[in-house]
Design a protein around this motif. Structure first.
Motif: not given
Ligand SMILES: [Zn+2]
Lengths: 346, 241
Positions: B123, B143, B170, B172-174, B193
């Motif tokens: 993450s 990440s 902004t 990262g995805t996780r 998120g």
């Protein structure tokens, strides 16, 4: 009660070696080395000077400066005393009263230094320090005496019957300190900060009788009050108008300074009468004021005014007070905290 | 290498003494690890001044060691409460000076991120400390980026809540956000998120044992002086025209 030469109690620590003292209660970063019998080996004071543009001490700025300056001031104090930490037998630091954030820098460093070497530690009261400035060699002035301490941070009278650490306060300021009154007055007259010296210079060309400023004369007892004086100057400046006030600046300064000196003198005289004391010691930055020294000199008592470096905040006076403050053994002092102005001495 | 570390940037006083095998990058077990926190009422100050040296003393008692066995002192330099930082740093500098032990300043945010990285290496990590006045101190690692090996990609800064939402969105995805500031600004971070562990998760706590690892493996050289990371000017300077 400890006496000279009887510096530590039975249940407390004894020490051999010099006293290393730290003082950071306001805006001066101070470290000193003093021998166990009160001789000054070094007394380093680093005045921060950054507060001038703010017109007074800003606690957060003072505290940041203490952290930056302390290691250099410590090095300098040891270097000038020509010793190392190995020669130190007792560490002392100002515990209060003062600005908490500022006190915590010097007090944390002092405790840690003592702890690292398992040395005894003395937590010193700042006001006891001012009184103890008189105990230092070579011009030792020992109790009993009446003490007047007047600075930017405090204004008080104390009945000094022994070397402390207990304070017998006879009176203190109910609002501003005498040095603060100088600073605020100087500001009203467009002078810089700190204002004491600037005001004294300006006043030298003025007529102290030109204006009658209040001295809280009708206030009985031994407490001081300077808030009314400051307000009186403010009104007088307004009344005169900008141009006239500027033209008569020296007169205003002279009369204002006279009111501060008279106000101090009045209470000193009352205290001398009340206690029957025949000896007087003066400390704090305001002790540098010429007209005040002159007025006190004419009182006819035995007078002690230590050199200026020992009157303003400094660490030699903290070391001097440490000689008469019970020193705690390692690790008894590790949990000690500071106390603020107005907080009880715990 | 034996490291003594402590941190006083948050309400928690945390101290640790740790033996670390530097050559193999292996961490031996923590020798001793102590922490105490309080929740002072508004206007009151946390008890760092009363606790810190007592806990360090306790550390040595438990470890049966003295200063002569210590190779490095590591101190958290924040960001955090100004007074807390100064108590820690003034103590560290005096201890280092009096025992001739090299000193290292450790970013409190980096130490927090290191704990999070252990848990979720893949993450992105946001270390968030409550900065009071409705703002947060934040630093971020991408990440797979290991805080032990590298400084933050999002360097330490003060952020308002709306900026926190954007940074979380902004990063990262996780994204894993930790620290007392992550708990305080959970809504904003989750809106962006990021995931914020439960309030009782140890990931939110500053831990001096992580400072020990950074001091042993981190790139910085030991010095005598360390600087606090205030990140904010004093009020008086802010008020200056
Ligand atoms: Zn003073």
């Amino acid at each position: 009660m400890a006496r000279a030469g009887d510096t530590v109690g039975d249940t407390l620590s004894t020490y051999s070696g010099h006293i290393l003292a730290i003082e950071t209660s306001c805006d001066d970063t101070c470290v000193a080395v003093v021998t166990a019998d009160g001789e000054i080996l070094s007394n380093v004071i680093s005045s921060q000077g950054v507060h001038d543009r703010f017109g007074g001490v800003v606690p957060e700025i003072a505290s940041r400066q203490h952290l930056t300056l302390l290691p250099k001031v410590l090095d300098e104090a040891l270097r000038l005393a020509a010793i190392t930490l190995d020669d130190v037998g007792l560490v002392a630091a100002t515990r209060g009263p003062g600005l908490v954030a500022a006190l915590l820098v010097g007090f944390s460093a002092g405790k840690a230094m003592a702890a690292a070497r398992e040395l005894p530690f003395a937590a010193v009261d700042h006001l006891h320090g001012h009184l103890a400035a008189s105990f230092l060699r070579p011009s030792e002035f020992n109790p009993p005496f009446l003490a007047l301490i007047a600075s930017g941070g405090h204004t008080l009278l104390a009945d000094v019957r022994d070397h402390g650490p207990e304070l017998r306060l006879l009176g203190q300021t109910l609002d501003d300190a005498a040095g603060e009154a100088f600073d605020k007055g100087a500001r009203l007259l467009g002078l810089g900060y700190p204002g004491g010296a600037a005001m004294e210079r300006l006043a030298a060309d003025g007529d102290p009788e030109a204006f009658a400023f209040p001295t809280a004369e009708r206030m009985s007892g031994l407490d001081f009050s300077f808030a009314g004086l400051k307000t009186a100057l403010l009104y007088k400046v307004r009344e005169l108008g900008e141009e006239e006030a500027l033209r008569r600046r020296a007169d205003l300064a002279a009369a204002y300074q006279r009111a501060i000196v008279e106000s101090l003198l009045l209470r000193v005289k009352r205290a001398l009468r009340a206690t029957g004391a025949t000896r007087l010691a003066v400390g704090g930055g305001v002790a540098a004021n010429g007209p005040l020294r002159e007025a006190l000199g004419s009182l006819g008592v035995e007078l002690d005014i230590p050199p200026r470096a020992l009157c303003t905040d400094n660490a030699a006076m903290i070391a001097s007070a440490a000689r008469f403050t019970p020193a705690l053994c390692f690790p008894q002092y590790l949990s000690l905290d500071v106390y603020a102005t107005g907080e009880p001495r715990t | 290498m034996r490291v003594v570390a402590f941190d006083t940037a948050t309400a928690r006083t945390t101290v640790a003494l740790r033996d670390l095998e530097t050559e193999d990058n292996v961490c031996l077990a923590a020798v001793v690890d102590l922490a105490l926190a309080d929740d002072p009422p508004p206007g009151a100050r946390p008890g760092h001044a009363q606790r810190l040296l007592v806990m360090i003393h306790e550390l040595f008692e438990q470890a049966g060691a003295g200063w002569d066995a210590v190779d490095r002192i590591a101190v958290g330099v924040g960001p955090g409460t100004f007074t807390g930082l100064r108590i820690g740093i003034a103590t560290a500098e005096a201890l280092g000076y009096a025992t001739s032990t090299p000193l290292l300043g450790i970013s409190t945010l980096r130490s927090l991120a290191l704990g999070a990285h252990e848990r979720e290496p893949d993450s992105a990590k946001l270390a968030v400390i409550d900065a009071r006045r409705g703002e947060a101190f934040v630093a971020g690692w991408g990440s797979g980026s290991d805080p032990l090996a590298a400084g933050p990609e999002l360097s330490a800064r003060v952020l308002r809540p709306d900026q926190l939402v954007r940074v979380a969105a902004t990063s990262g995805t996780r994204v894993l956000a930790v620290g007392d500031g992550a708990l305080k600004f959970r809504d904003e971070l989750e809106r962006g998120g990021a995931s914020v562990p439960a309030p009782n998760s140890p990931l939110h706590l500053v831990a001096a044992r992580e400072h020990c690892r950074l001091a042993a493996f981190g790139a910085a050289d030991p010095t005598r002086r360390v600087e606090p990371e205030y990140l904010r000017p004093s009020d008086a300077e802010l008020a200056q025209p």
